[in-house]
Design a protein around this motif. Structure first.
Motif, PDB file in Angstrom:
ATOM      1  N   PHE A  76       0.790  -1.235   0.000  1.00  0.00           N
ATOM      2  CA  PHE A  76       0.000   0.000   0.000  1.00  0.00           C
ATOM      3  C   PHE A  76       0.822   1.286   0.000  1.00  0.00           C
ATOM      4  O   PHE A  76       0.253   2.370  -0.081  1.00  0.00           O
ATOM      5  CB  PHE A  76      -0.950   0.011   1.204  1.00  0.00           C
ATOM      6  N   GLY A  77       2.148   1.179   0.123  1.00  0.00           N
ATOM      7  CA  GLY A  77       2.970   2.383   0.122  1.00  0.00           C
ATOM      8  C   GLY A  77       2.811   3.215   1.369  1.00  0.00           C
ATOM      9  O   GLY A  77       2.961   4.438   1.333  1.00  0.00           O
ATOM     10  N   ILE A  78       2.482   2.578   2.478  1.00  0.00           N
ATOM     11  CA  ILE A  78       2.301   3.284   3.744  1.00  0.00           C
ATOM     12  C   ILE A  78       3.334   2.764   4.735  1.00  0.00           C
ATOM     13  O   ILE A  78       3.450   1.560   4.949  1.00  0.00           O
ATOM     14  CB  ILE A  78       0.862   3.124   4.277  1.00  0.00           C
ATOM     15  N   GLU A  79       4.098   3.680   5.308  1.00  0.00           N
ATOM     16  CA  GLU A  79       5.154   3.312   6.249  1.00  0.00           C
ATOM     17  C   GLU A  79       4.709   3.678   7.660  1.00  0.00           C
ATOM     18  O   GLU A  79       4.553   4.860   7.987  1.00  0.00           O
ATOM     19  CB  GLU A  79       6.445   4.048   5.896  1.00  0.00           C
ATOM     20  N   VAL A  80       4.481   2.654   8.480  1.00  0.00           N
ATOM     21  CA  VAL A  80       4.032   2.844   9.854  1.00  0.00           C
ATOM     22  C   VAL A  80       4.844   1.918  10.749  1.00  0.00           C
ATOM     23  O   VAL A  80       4.791   0.697  10.570  1.00  0.00           O
ATOM     24  CB  VAL A  80       2.531   2.500  10.012  1.00  0.00           C
ATOM     25  N   PRO A  81       5.592   2.462  11.701  1.00  0.00           N
ATOM     26  CA  PRO A  81       6.328   1.577  12.606  1.00  0.00           C
ATOM     27  C   PRO A  81       5.353   0.745  13.432  1.00  0.00           C
ATOM     28  O   PRO A  81       4.308   1.239  13.855  1.00  0.00           O
ATOM     29  CB  PRO A  81       7.121   2.528  13.500  1.00  0.00           C
ATOM     30  N   CYS A  82       5.693  -0.506  13.655  1.00  0.00           N
ATOM     31  CA  CYS A  82       4.786  -1.386  14.397  1.00  0.00           C
ATOM     32  C   CYS A  82       4.635  -0.956  15.850  1.00  0.00           C
ATOM     33  O   CYS A  82       3.678  -1.349  16.511  1.00  0.00           O
ATOM     34  CB  CYS A  82       5.232  -2.843  14.285  1.00  0.00           C
ATOM     35  N   SER A  83       5.518  -0.118  16.359  1.00  0.00           N
ATOM     36  CA  SER A  83       5.435   0.339  17.749  1.00  0.00           C
ATOM     37  C   SER A  83       4.512   1.542  17.929  1.00  0.00           C
ATOM     38  O   SER A  83       4.193   1.916  19.050  1.00  0.00           O
ATOM     39  CB  SER A  83       6.830   0.709  18.256  1.00  0.00           C
ATOM     40  N   LEU A  84       4.035   2.151  16.846  1.00  0.00           N
ATOM     41  CA  LEU A  84       3.221   3.368  16.933  1.00  0.00           C
ATOM     42  C   LEU A  84       1.859   3.088  17.559  1.00  0.00           C
ATOM     43  O   LEU A  84       1.106   2.240  17.084  1.00  0.00           O
ATOM     44  CB  LEU A  84       3.037   3.978  15.544  1.00  0.00           C
ATOM     45  N   GLU A  85       1.552   3.832  18.615  1.00  0.00           N
ATOM     46  CA  GLU A  85       0.245   3.747  19.280  1.00  0.00           C
ATOM     47  C   GLU A  85      -0.752   4.612  18.515  1.00  0.00           C
ATOM     48  O   GLU A  85      -0.519   5.807  18.328  1.00  0.00           O
ATOM     49  CB  GLU A  85       0.339   4.260  20.712  1.00  0.00           C
ATOM     50  N   ILE A  86      -1.863   4.008  18.079  1.00  0.00           N
ATOM     51  CA  ILE A  86      -2.903   4.720  17.345  1.00  0.00           C
ATOM     52  C   ILE A  86      -4.243   4.379  17.984  1.00  0.00           C
ATOM     53  O   ILE A  86      -4.585   3.213  18.144  1.00  0.00           O
ATOM     54  CB  ILE A  86      -2.925   4.333  15.850  1.00  0.00           C
ATOM     55  N   GLY A  87      -5.011   5.407  18.326  1.00  0.00           N
ATOM     56  CA  GLY A  87      -6.318   5.204  18.928  1.00  0.00           C
ATOM     57  C   GLY A  87      -7.338   4.668  17.938  1.00  0.00           C
ATOM     58  O   GLY A  87      -7.072   4.582  16.732  1.00  0.00           O
ATOM     59  N   PRO A  88      -8.525   4.304  18.426  1.00  0.00           N
ATOM     60  CA  PRO A  88      -9.577   3.752  17.556  1.00  0.00           C
ATOM     61  C   PRO A  88     -10.144   4.812  16.608  1.00  0.00           C
ATOM     62  O   PRO A  88     -10.045   6.001  16.857  1.00  0.00           O
ATOM     63  CB  PRO A  88     -10.638   3.282  18.557  1.00  0.00           C
ATOM     64  N   GLY A  89     -10.745   4.340  15.523  1.00  0.00           N
ATOM     65  CA  GLY A  89     -11.422   5.228  14.588  1.00  0.00           C
ATOM     66  C   GLY A  89     -10.515   5.835  13.541  1.00  0.00           C
ATOM     67  O   GLY A  89     -10.823   6.881  12.981  1.00  0.00           O
ATOM     68  N   LEU A  90      -9.423   5.181  13.213  1.00  0.00           N
ATOM     69  CA  LEU A  90      -8.484   5.684  12.203  1.00  0.00           C
ATOM     70  C   LEU A  90      -9.062   5.509  10.801  1.00  0.00           C
ATOM     71  O   LEU A  90      -9.556   4.447  10.458  1.00  0.00           O
ATOM     72  CB  LEU A  90      -7.154   4.929  12.307  1.00  0.00           C
ATOM     73  N   ILE A  91      -8.977   6.580   9.995  1.00  0.00           N
ATOM     74  CA  ILE A  91      -9.365   6.504   8.589  1.00  0.00           C
ATOM     75  C   ILE A  91      -8.188   6.989   7.746  1.00  0.00           C
ATOM     76  O   ILE A  91      -7.664   8.083   7.977  1.00  0.00           O
ATOM     77  CB  ILE A  91     -10.602   7.366   8.263  1.00  0.00           C
ATOM     78  N   ILE A  92      -7.794   6.176   6.780  1.00  0.00           N
ATOM     79  CA  ILE A  92      -6.790   6.544   5.790  1.00  0.00           C
ATOM     80  C   ILE A  92      -7.382   6.168   4.432  1.00  0.00           C
ATOM     81  O   ILE A  92      -7.225   5.052   3.966  1.00  0.00           O
ATOM     82  CB  ILE A  92      -5.449   5.815   6.027  1.00  0.00           C
ATOM     83  N   PRO A  93      -8.106   7.109   3.778  1.00  0.00           N
ATOM     84  CA  PRO A  93      -8.808   6.775   2.546  1.00  0.00           C
ATOM     85  C   PRO A  93      -7.907   6.380   1.382  1.00  0.00           C
ATOM     86  O   PRO A  93      -8.266   5.543   0.578  1.00  0.00           O
ATOM     87  CB  PRO A  93      -9.584   8.046   2.199  1.00  0.00           C
ATOM     88  N   HIS A  94      -6.746   7.022   1.274  1.00  0.00           N
ATOM     89  CA  HIS A  94      -5.817   6.755   0.175  1.00  0.00           C
ATOM     90  C   HIS A  94      -4.422   6.639   0.777  1.00  0.00           C
ATOM     91  O   HIS A  94      -3.939   7.571   1.400  1.00  0.00           O
ATOM     92  CB  HIS A  94      -5.849   7.880  -0.863  1.00  0.00           C
ATOM     93  N   THR A  95      -3.754   5.517   0.557  1.00  0.00           N
ATOM     94  CA  THR A  95      -2.542   5.222   1.310  1.00  0.00           C
ATOM     95  C   THR A  95      -1.243   5.641   0.648  1.00  0.00           C
ATOM     96  O   THR A  95      -0.219   5.676   1.308  1.00  0.00           O
ATOM     97  CB  THR A  95      -2.444   3.714   1.563  1.00  0.00           C
ATOM     98  N   ASN A  96      -1.228   5.925  -0.602  1.00  0.00           N
ATOM     99  CA  ASN A  96       0.019   6.110  -1.334  1.00  0.00           C
ATOM    100  C   ASN A  96       0.914   7.172  -0.714  1.00  0.00           C
ATOM    101  O   ASN A  96       0.531   8.312  -0.545  1.00  0.00           O
ATOM    102  CB  ASN A  96      -0.288   6.475  -2.778  1.00  0.00           C
ATOM    103  N   GLY A  97       2.138   6.781  -0.373  1.00  0.00           N
ATOM    104  CA  GLY A  97       3.155   7.721   0.068  1.00  0.00           C
ATOM    105  C   GLY A  97       3.014   8.247   1.480  1.00  0.00           C
ATOM    106  O   GLY A  97       3.542   9.308   1.791  1.00  0.00           O
ATOM    107  N   ILE A  98       2.347   7.540   2.350  1.00  0.00           N
ATOM    108  CA  ILE A  98       2.161   8.006   3.725  1.00  0.00           C
ATOM    109  C   ILE A  98       3.282   7.491   4.609  1.00  0.00           C
ATOM    110  O   ILE A  98       3.630   6.312   4.565  1.00  0.00           O
ATOM    111  CB  ILE A  98       0.794   7.558   4.279  1.00  0.00           C
ATOM    112  N   ILE A  99       3.822   8.389   5.442  1.00  0.00           N
ATOM    113  CA  ILE A  99       4.811   8.022   6.449  1.00  0.00           C
ATOM    114  C   ILE A  99       4.284   8.507   7.789  1.00  0.00           C
ATOM    115  O   ILE A  99       4.118   9.713   8.001  1.00  0.00           O
ATOM    116  CB  ILE A  99       6.181   8.666   6.150  1.00  0.00           C
ATOM    117  N   LEU A 100       3.999   7.567   8.687  1.00  0.00           N
ATOM    118  CA  LEU A 100       3.480   7.914  10.001  1.00  0.00           C
ATOM    119  C   LEU A 100       4.549   7.652  11.056  1.00  0.00           C
ATOM    120  O   LEU A 100       4.511   6.644  11.747  1.00  0.00           O
ATOM    121  CB  LEU A 100       2.204   7.119  10.307  1.00  0.00           C
ATOM    122  N   GLY A 101       5.488   8.559  11.172  1.00  0.00           N
ATOM    123  CA  GLY A 101       6.551   8.445  12.157  1.00  0.00           C
ATOM    124  C   GLY A 101       6.283   9.332  13.349  1.00  0.00           C
ATOM    125  O   GLY A 101       7.156  10.087  13.781  1.00  0.00           O
TER     126      GLY A 101
END
Length: 186
Positions: A76-101
């Motif tokens: 999907f072209g989305i970079e998310v570290p497995c250690s990142l804490e994310i609360g409920p209700g996340l929406i990412i409609p289009h994934t290309n080129g996302i970096i969640l650091g």
């Protein structure tokens, strides 16, 4: 439910249910229960991988968490570290080129394509004090870059292609390079 409650009280299934219900509501089709086949929806499969990677990480299966994150990056072209804490209700409609650091991401956050959340400089050690914190209800539009130890306040909106290098107050709308307040918050 706040972010702090999500880590201790919600398992992967409940997080995914919250993510699914918020996605359906955003698409104008609320109310349908999540089925196992929904994991293959192009609007939801990447969220399943993010949640599974984090669950593996928290359970001590760190390599499997990293592998799952790598799969998400490849598919999907989305970079998310497995250690990142994310609360409920996340929406990412289009994934290309996302970096969640980020240091952490709250509940009911919407993130569009080509968004970068990260440190100002290369940070191979993943120092959380050098990374953004995204509070509940934030919306980050396409192409936005949020860099450094900034706080994105509750229900703020980051405009398309904005470059954010300072805190954004709750409810504010910011845009531009560098980002400036377009509409004051609460």
């Amino acid at each position: 439910m706040s972010y702090s409650e999500s880590r201790s009280q919600l398992g992967v299934r409940r997080l995914l249910d919250a993510d699914w219900q918020r996605l359906l509501a955003a698409m104008g089709r609320p109310g349908r229960a999540r089925k196992w086949t929904d994991a293959f929806s192009p609007r939801f499969a990447h969220i399943v991988l993010i949640r599974r990677a984090h669950a593996f990480h928290r359970s001590g299966w760190r390599r499997l968490g990293k592998l799952t994150s790598l799969l998400n990056f490849g598919l999907f072209g989305i970079e998310v570290p497995c250690s990142l804490e994310i609360g409920p209700g996340l929406i990412i409609p289009h994934t290309n080129g996302i970096i969640l650091g980020a240091a952490r991401i709250g509940s009911n956050v919407t993130i569009y394509q080509q968004v970068t959340l990260g440190a100002k400089m290369a940070d191979w050690g993943y120092d959380l004090t050098q990374r953004p914190v995204v509070e509940d209800g934030a919306t980050i539009a396409a192409g936005a870059k949020v860099l450094g130890p900034v706080l994105l306040g509750t229900n703020c909106v980051i405009g398309a292609n904005a470059v954010v290098v300072s805190n954004v107050k709750p409810g504010e709308v910011v845009g531009g390079v560098p980002a400036r307040v377009l509409s004051p918050g609460n």
